[in-house]
Design a protein around this motif. Structure first.
Motif, PDB file in Angstrom:
ATOM      1  N   MET A  25       0.835  -1.211   0.000  1.00 28.27           N
ATOM      2  CA  MET A  25       0.000   0.000   0.000  1.00 28.27           C
ATOM      3  C   MET A  25       0.869   1.261   0.000  1.00 28.27           C
ATOM      4  SD  MET A  25      -3.279   0.228  -0.216  1.00 28.27           S
ATOM      5  CE  MET A  25      -2.553   0.977  -1.672  1.00 28.27           C
ATOM      6  N   ALA A  26       0.397   2.264  -0.618  1.00 26.45           N
ATOM      7  CA  ALA A  26       1.154   3.510  -0.696  1.00 26.45           C
ATOM      8  C   ALA A  26       1.168   4.215   0.661  1.00 26.45           C
ATOM      9  CB  ALA A  26       0.552   4.423  -1.744  1.00 26.45           C
ATOM     10  N   GLY A  66       9.404   8.613   1.899  1.00 24.31           N
ATOM     11  CA  GLY A  66       9.195   8.817   0.461  1.00 24.31           C
ATOM     12  C   GLY A  66       7.747   9.149   0.169  1.00 24.31           C
ATOM     13  N   HIS A  72       4.424  10.952  -1.100  1.00 19.57           N
ATOM     14  CA  HIS A  72       3.919  11.864  -2.125  1.00 19.57           C
ATOM     15  C   HIS A  72       2.409  11.914  -1.992  1.00 19.57           C
ATOM     16  CE1 HIS A  72       7.290  12.859  -4.871  1.00 19.57           C
ATOM     17  NE2 HIS A  72       7.845  11.863  -4.211  1.00 19.57           N
ATOM     18  N   PRO A  73       1.852  13.099  -2.026  1.00 20.55           N
ATOM     19  CA  PRO A  73       0.403  13.212  -1.832  1.00 20.55           C
ATOM     20  C   PRO A  73      -0.380  12.474  -2.918  1.00 20.55           C
ATOM     21  CG  PRO A  73       1.435  15.391  -2.100  1.00 20.55           C
ATOM     22  CD  PRO A  73       2.512  14.383  -2.206  1.00 20.55           C
ATOM     23  N   ASN A  74      -1.476  11.904  -2.531  1.00 20.33           N
ATOM     24  CA  ASN A  74      -2.369  11.263  -3.496  1.00 20.33           C
ATOM     25  C   ASN A  74      -3.163  12.337  -4.203  1.00 20.33           C
ATOM     26  OD1 ASN A  74      -4.922  10.294  -4.529  1.00 20.33           O
ATOM     27  ND2 ASN A  74      -4.304   8.308  -3.702  1.00 20.33           N
ATOM     28  N   PHE A  75      -3.001  12.319  -5.504  1.00 20.02           N
ATOM     29  CA  PHE A  75      -3.572  13.398  -6.277  1.00 20.02           C
ATOM     30  C   PHE A  75      -5.089  13.371  -6.338  1.00 20.02           C
ATOM     31  CE2 PHE A  75      -4.270  16.138  -9.753  1.00 20.02           C
ATOM     32  CZ  PHE A  75      -3.359  17.118  -9.460  1.00 20.02           C
ATOM     33  N   GLN A  76      -5.616  12.192  -6.471  1.00 26.40           N
ATOM     34  CA  GLN A  76      -7.065  12.056  -6.589  1.00 26.40           C
ATOM     35  C   GLN A  76      -7.744  12.610  -5.348  1.00 26.40           C
ATOM     36  OE1 GLN A  76      -7.861  10.541  -9.378  1.00 26.40           O
ATOM     37  NE2 GLN A  76      -6.017   9.396  -9.864  1.00 26.40           N
ATOM     38  N   ALA A  77      -7.210  12.214  -4.213  1.00 24.32           N
ATOM     39  CA  ALA A  77      -7.821  12.607  -2.949  1.00 24.32           C
ATOM     40  C   ALA A  77      -7.817  14.129  -2.822  1.00 24.32           C
ATOM     41  CB  ALA A  77      -7.062  11.980  -1.789  1.00 24.32           C
ATOM     42  N   SER A 114      -7.589  16.344  -5.252  1.00 25.52           N
ATOM     43  CA  SER A 114      -8.494  16.932  -6.236  1.00 25.52           C
ATOM     44  C   SER A 114      -9.926  16.888  -5.726  1.00 25.52           C
ATOM     45  CB  SER A 114      -8.438  16.149  -7.544  1.00 25.52           C
ATOM     46  OG  SER A 114      -7.194  16.307  -8.143  1.00 25.52           O
ATOM     47  N   LEU A 115     -10.263  15.781  -5.143  1.00 24.73           N
ATOM     48  CA  LEU A 115     -11.639  15.579  -4.716  1.00 24.73           C
ATOM     49  C   LEU A 115     -12.070  16.674  -3.757  1.00 24.73           C
ATOM     50  CD1 LEU A 115     -14.046  13.751  -4.957  1.00 24.73           C
ATOM     51  CD2 LEU A 115     -13.162  12.382  -3.070  1.00 24.73           C
ATOM     52  N   GLN A 164     -12.639  11.402 -10.010  1.00 23.43           N
ATOM     53  CA  GLN A 164     -11.673  11.412  -8.903  1.00 23.43           C
ATOM     54  C   GLN A 164     -12.157  10.527  -7.763  1.00 23.43           C
ATOM     55  OE1 GLN A 164      -9.183  13.413  -9.601  1.00 23.43           O
ATOM     56  NE2 GLN A 164     -10.086  14.838 -11.071  1.00 23.43           N
ATOM     57  N   ALA A 165     -13.426  10.705  -7.437  1.00 22.93           N
ATOM     58  CA  ALA A 165     -13.982   9.975  -6.299  1.00 22.93           C
ATOM     59  C   ALA A 165     -13.911   8.476  -6.563  1.00 22.93           C
ATOM     60  CB  ALA A 165     -15.416  10.411  -6.067  1.00 22.93           C
ATOM     61  N   LEU A 193     -10.412   7.151  -6.405  1.00 26.26           N
ATOM     62  CA  LEU A 193      -9.904   7.099  -5.037  1.00 26.26           C
ATOM     63  C   LEU A 193     -10.258   5.773  -4.385  1.00 26.26           C
ATOM     64  CD1 LEU A 193      -8.403   8.674  -2.959  1.00 26.26           C
ATOM     65  CD2 LEU A 193     -10.554   9.672  -2.190  1.00 26.26           C
ATOM     66  N   GLN A 196       3.523   8.091  -7.752  1.00 26.58           N
ATOM     67  CA  GLN A 196       3.200   8.224  -6.326  1.00 26.58           C
ATOM     68  C   GLN A 196       1.862   8.905  -6.121  1.00 26.58           C
ATOM     69  OE1 GLN A 196       5.021   6.849  -4.110  1.00 26.58           O
ATOM     70  NE2 GLN A 196       7.079   6.649  -4.982  1.00 26.58           N
ATOM     71  N   GLY A 197       1.574   9.844  -6.961  1.00 28.50           N
ATOM     72  CA  GLY A 197       0.307  10.544  -6.823  1.00 28.50           C
ATOM     73  C   GLY A 197      -0.851   9.758  -7.398  1.00 28.50           C
ATOM     74  N   ARG A 198      -0.565   8.577  -7.895  1.00 33.07           N
ATOM     75  CA  ARG A 198      -1.593   7.697  -8.464  1.00 33.07           C
ATOM     76  C   ARG A 198      -2.401   8.406  -9.534  1.00 33.07           C
ATOM     77  NH1 ARG A 198       0.240   2.840  -6.684  1.00 33.07           N
ATOM     78  NH2 ARG A 198       1.835   3.717  -5.358  1.00 33.07           N
ATOM     79  N   ARG A 199      -1.694   9.072 -10.383  1.00 31.88           N
ATOM     80  CA  ARG A 199      -2.404   9.769 -11.456  1.00 31.88           C
ATOM     81  C   ARG A 199      -2.668   8.845 -12.617  1.00 31.88           C
ATOM     82  NH1 ARG A 199      -0.986  16.195 -11.587  1.00 31.88           N
ATOM     83  NH2 ARG A 199      -2.984  16.402 -12.563  1.00 31.88           N
TER      84      ARG A 199
END
Lengths: 342, 342
Positions: free
Chosen positions: A1-2, A45, A47-52, A54-55, B51-52, B55, B118-121
């Motif tokens: 898991m990240a 290490g 890195h912020p989760n982008f989806q979260a 953005s949401l 996005q949701a 996630l 990392q940002g799971r894009r």
DNA sequence: CTGAAAGCGCTTACAG
DNA sequence: CTGAAAGCGCTTACAG
């Protein structure tokens, strides 16, 4: 898991909210805490989760780019990579990402756009083309979604922010250039009644003829479609017919090169027998035989300005629509010659 | 505010979970309920928030595409649009999106890739190039993130899924073709010690010479860099020096066209005085003077296969790395001629 | 066949 | 200066 913000929080012995604040570099967090949190982030290490993100903040920091019809070979035209290079430049500067359309038909593209905007995949959209009859543009306008177009919108132009060359003016100048060299039988090759830039260029051509009191000969105007389907034959006929044109304005360099090669098959020489001006000024233009006289429309800047405008639209949704005109410039080389008046 | 699943639920008089299930077309929901929910969705113009969804399901349904260095003009090379066309095709079929890199330097690109993964894009990455020394590839491998490369990885190839032409073999054949036409003084133009495909082609060239017992002349090998910096001069010198080459294998059609134009300035004729074979078979190749003999490396398929492989990697992360070789084919035209043995 | 609840990984008032 | 809580818009066990 990240690794998540919680992991960082645990290691740094603070709450997740605090971690979030140091990511945002919130000034209310003490330097000491910031240091500790950052250390933990580095260690893990993180890195912020982008989806979260953005949401919750309701912004994706990405541009949607809509290309015309990726199915056909249009893309071999260097317009596309070059415009993308411009867009990339400003995207990068503002840490925006680029999301690309993949649709092959108008319907697929429309569906994609709807998904992009409704699905909140992008913050704004750049349309890389302008067609006479385009549901996409209408939809974007109705939704009041931030977008920008490269090219002149055929309808509602006053309500849309767009960047374009002045195709009418430029083509008028180019046609005049030919007229000044003594040409009166001038052909226009590559109209497409769906592509607005094409319509504008034809208009400029017509205006120049009219000003010079040259009457329009419909046979001199050839459609892009007929070039695609039957290019060689068409050029052969036009060039070996009665009253062949002594000059041509051609919609782009690729087509010009094609035409030159057909002319050659007929032992018709460019520029001695026919002069040719075209558009885009591709890298290869100067290495052709003859080197092409071509209009540099500054595609790179078209891309840059479109992206800048979009950024503005995104940041200030209420800003007024505007039009930006990118200067085009004819680069004179050797594909046109003077002609003795008849 | 956009319409959410809750709005639909309210209108359709069901719970949000049920709405979610009809979106997924879950078979356990009654047809009657589905109908009602769908009606509500249509009425409201509902579209799921991407996005949701991402996630929670931990999948973005998007490919990340990493281009080499968008800052330079490399992109005017038609490789890029064409490969994208292939990738788009399979993306579209599987309802995947495309997220494009914008980085201008190796460092920027590296940072972008890290953020993408990392940002799971994105769910996976396609590298559009292969360099001899590439942190990106190493990073992806270390992270065990799904990726595919177009080109041969310089290191760790056995652990990486990639698609490529057989550049060594193909170039060997091409060089042989020249040798069979009687050439013995053959130049290779456009090596770049950072680009693997370039190294492979040089290797193929060397192998062909060796098999034909032609000793290697280092002066005949010219670097891409020296072409960029001082192309005209270099070609002039090589062509007007002692023992000028009678044939050249050139790394791509663009460079070939450039060289032909320099040769012309010297009154050196292609193919009479020098023969040229190049790579890519761009659309324009057949319209050049002379029409170019060029290797069609099937860029479109390179893109398709890379995307297919990536899809497989994403769906079955444990699948073994594989290599796919796309056949390349020399298209014979008129830029090469026979030579009398000396 | 359907709903209530928990949770994905963040951010941001609110409170102290 | 920092934390607990609620919420962004979904999905998915769990329960019935």
């Amino acid at each position: 898991m990240a690794i998540t913000i919680k992991d960082v929080a645990r290691i740094a012995q603070v709450s997740p909210s605090t971690v979030s604040r140091v990511i945002a570099n919130n000034p209310r967090i003490s330097e000491e805490t910031k240091r500790r949190v950052r250390e933990a982030m580095d260690e893990l290490g993180y890195h912020p989760n982008f989806q979260a993100r953005s949401l919750v903040v309701k912004s994706t920091k990405t541009f949607g780019i809509i290309m015309p019809n990726s199915a056909t070979k249009v893309l071999e035209n260097p317009f596309f990579p070059e415009v993308l290079r411009g867009i990339s430049l400003v995207a990068r500067e503002h840490r925006f990402g680029i999301y690309l359309s993949t649709g092959a038909t108008q319907d697929e593209i429309y569906e994609e756009v709807v998904q992009m905007v409704q699905g909140r995949r992008v913050d704004g959209i750049i349309l890389l083309y302008s067609k006479t009859n385009d549901r996409v543009m209408k939809y974007l306008l109705d939704e009041d979604f931030p977008f920008t177009v490269i090219g002149r919108p055929f309808v509602n132009a006053e309500r849309i922010t767009y960047v374009d060359n002045d195709n009418i003016y430029t083509t008028k100048q180019v046609t005049k250039y030919l007229i000044d060299k003594g040409h009166r039988r001038i052909s226009f090759i590559g109209v497409n009644t769906e592509d607005v830039f094409t319509i504008d260029r034809l208009e400029g051509y017509k205006q120049a003829l009219e000003e010079a009191d040259i009457s329009l000969n419909e046979k001199y105007i050839v459609h892009e479609m007929t070039m695609k389907e039957n290019g060689k034959q068409t050029i052969l006929e036009i060039l070996s017919g009665h009253y062949p044109p002594t000059a041509m304005v051609v919609i782009d360099d690729f087509l010009a090169i094609e035409i030159i090669s057909y002319a050659e098959d007929l032992n018709i020489n460019v520029p001695d027998d026919v002069s040719i001006v075209s558009f885009n000024n591709i890298m290869l233009a100067k290495h052709m035989k003859p080197p092409l006289t071509s209009v540099d429309i500054d595609i790179f800047n078209l891309g840059i300005e479109a992206a800048n405008c979009l950024l503005e639209k995104i940041q200030e949704p209420e800003s007024l629509p505007k039009r930006i005109t990118i200067p085009a410039k004819m680069i004179e080389r050797k594909s046109c010659s003077k002609i003795d008046s008849e």
